[in-house]
Design an enzyme around this catalytic site. Structure first.
Site, PDB file in Angstrom:
ATOM      1  N   GLU A  13       5.809   5.468  -2.782  1.00  0.00           N
ATOM      2  CA  GLU A  13       4.544   4.762  -2.585  1.00  0.00           C
ATOM      3  C   GLU A  13       3.325   5.648  -2.876  1.00  0.00           C
ATOM      4  O   GLU A  13       2.220   5.134  -3.054  1.00  0.00           O
ATOM      5  CB  GLU A  13       4.465   4.208  -1.153  1.00  0.00           C
ATOM      6  CG  GLU A  13       5.434   3.060  -0.941  1.00  0.00           C
ATOM      7  CD  GLU A  13       5.581   2.647   0.513  1.00  0.00           C
ATOM      8  OE1 GLU A  13       5.730   1.437   0.769  1.00  0.00           O
ATOM      9  OE2 GLU A  13       5.573   3.519   1.405  1.00  0.00           O
ATOM     10  N   ASP A 192       9.660  -8.244  -1.513  1.00  0.00           N
ATOM     11  CA  ASP A 192      10.736  -9.155  -1.096  1.00  0.00           C
ATOM     12  C   ASP A 192      10.119 -10.194  -0.176  1.00  0.00           C
ATOM     13  O   ASP A 192       8.947 -10.096   0.172  1.00  0.00           O
ATOM     14  CB  ASP A 192      11.836  -8.361  -0.363  1.00  0.00           C
ATOM     15  CG  ASP A 192      11.288  -7.702   0.892  1.00  0.00           C
ATOM     16  OD1 ASP A 192      11.298  -8.349   1.945  1.00  0.00           O
ATOM     17  OD2 ASP A 192      10.803  -6.544   0.821  1.00  0.00           O
TER      18      ASP A 192
HETATM   19  N1  ADE Z   1       8.584  -3.415   3.538  1.00  0.00           N
HETATM   20  C1  ADE Z   1       8.982  -4.045   2.419  1.00  0.00           C
HETATM   21  N2  ADE Z   1       9.728  -5.116   2.711  1.00  0.00           N
HETATM   22  C2  ADE Z   1       9.803  -5.169   4.067  1.00  0.00           C
HETATM   23  C3  ADE Z   1      10.455  -6.029   4.962  1.00  0.00           C
HETATM   24  N3  ADE Z   1      11.171  -7.065   4.527  1.00  0.00           N
HETATM   25  N4  ADE Z   1      10.342  -5.771   6.297  1.00  0.00           N
HETATM   26  C4  ADE Z   1       9.620  -4.717   6.724  1.00  0.00           C
HETATM   27  N5  ADE Z   1       9.001  -3.858   5.918  1.00  0.00           N
HETATM   28  C5  ADE Z   1       9.088  -4.083   4.590  1.00  0.00           C
END
Ligand code: ADE
Length: 222
Positions: A13, A192
């Site tokens: 990141e 996601d």
């Molecule tokens: N960072 C990226 N995706 C995530 C998720 N599904 N839950 C928590 N932090 C995240």
């Protein structure tokens, strides 16, 4: 000019931002590598905090105490939690909450807040950096010490906090910044949907989404 602190939880990141620093110098505190330098004309300190709220809080406090940052930007990825948000869209924080702590209990202690409000000037800069480059949304971000990859868990968080996205550090960065009176903003690109397909999507999109968020931060400071 005091520097801007830039925090990402994972190496991927902040790697790109770190690599494009001019006049880079490295300092280590509490096992974290802080990279001072310039992005364009802006003095910055870039650091990888490690995952989760405690890591984010430790790192933010060090940025404030040791580097006297004038503001903090948290860059990274997140799970989408808004019906209109899609993978690789960007969320800019207006407010940030914890989804794993009762806000009424949180507000008992200083700074007596149930949620943390991002700086309007930084929000405007982030919006300008997103415009014409990505699809973006300004809204609430919910933080907790859990990777959300289950539709029922996500539904419970959405019912309680109604966020645009979920992640694992923004609340702690915001909380620490607020306790010190330092302006902040959280910029997250969606990797996601925080549901039953999250693990698979995350693997595919984490790098792309992390780079998208870092590019917004770079453009904000350029
Ligand atoms: N960072 C990226 N995706 C995530 C998720 N599904 N839950 C928590 N932090 C995240």
């Amino acid at each position: 000019m005091k520097p801007v602190g830039i925090i990402g939880a994972m190496g991927l990141e902040v790697e790109k931002l770190k690599d494009c620093l001019q006049d880079r110098a490295e300092t280590i505190y509490a096992g974290r590598h802080f990279y001072s330098g310039k992005l364009g004309n802006t003095n910055v300190v870039v650091v990888c905090s490690g995952i989760g709220k405690v890591n984010a809080a430790i790192t933010t406090q060090i940025l404030i105490d040791r580097f006297q940052v004038n503001s903090v930007i948290n860059t990274g990825i997140a799970g989408g939690a808004h019906p209109d948000i899609r993978v690789r869209n960007v969320v800019i924080s207006d407010t940030v909450v914890y989804h794993d702590m009762d806000p009424r209990i949180l507000a008992i202690g200083y700074p007596h807040l149930e949620e943390f409000t991002a700086d309007s000037r930084l929000i405007e800069k982030a919006k300008a950096a997103c415009e014409g480059r990505v699809i973006w949304m300004v809204g609430k971000i919910a933080t907790g010490d859990q990777f959300i990859a289950d539709s029922a868990v996500k539904a419970d968080i959405v019912a309680r906090t109604n966020p645009c996205c979920v992640e694992m550090e923004g609340g702690a960065v915001a909380h620490t910044a607020a306790a010190n009176g330092i302006p902040f903003v959280i910029i997250r690109c969606i990797s996601d949907n925080a549901d039953d397909s999250a693990e698979m999507d995350y693997e595919t999109f984490e790098k792309l989404a992390a780079d998208d968020a870092a590019a917004i931060v770079e453009s904000m400071l350029a």
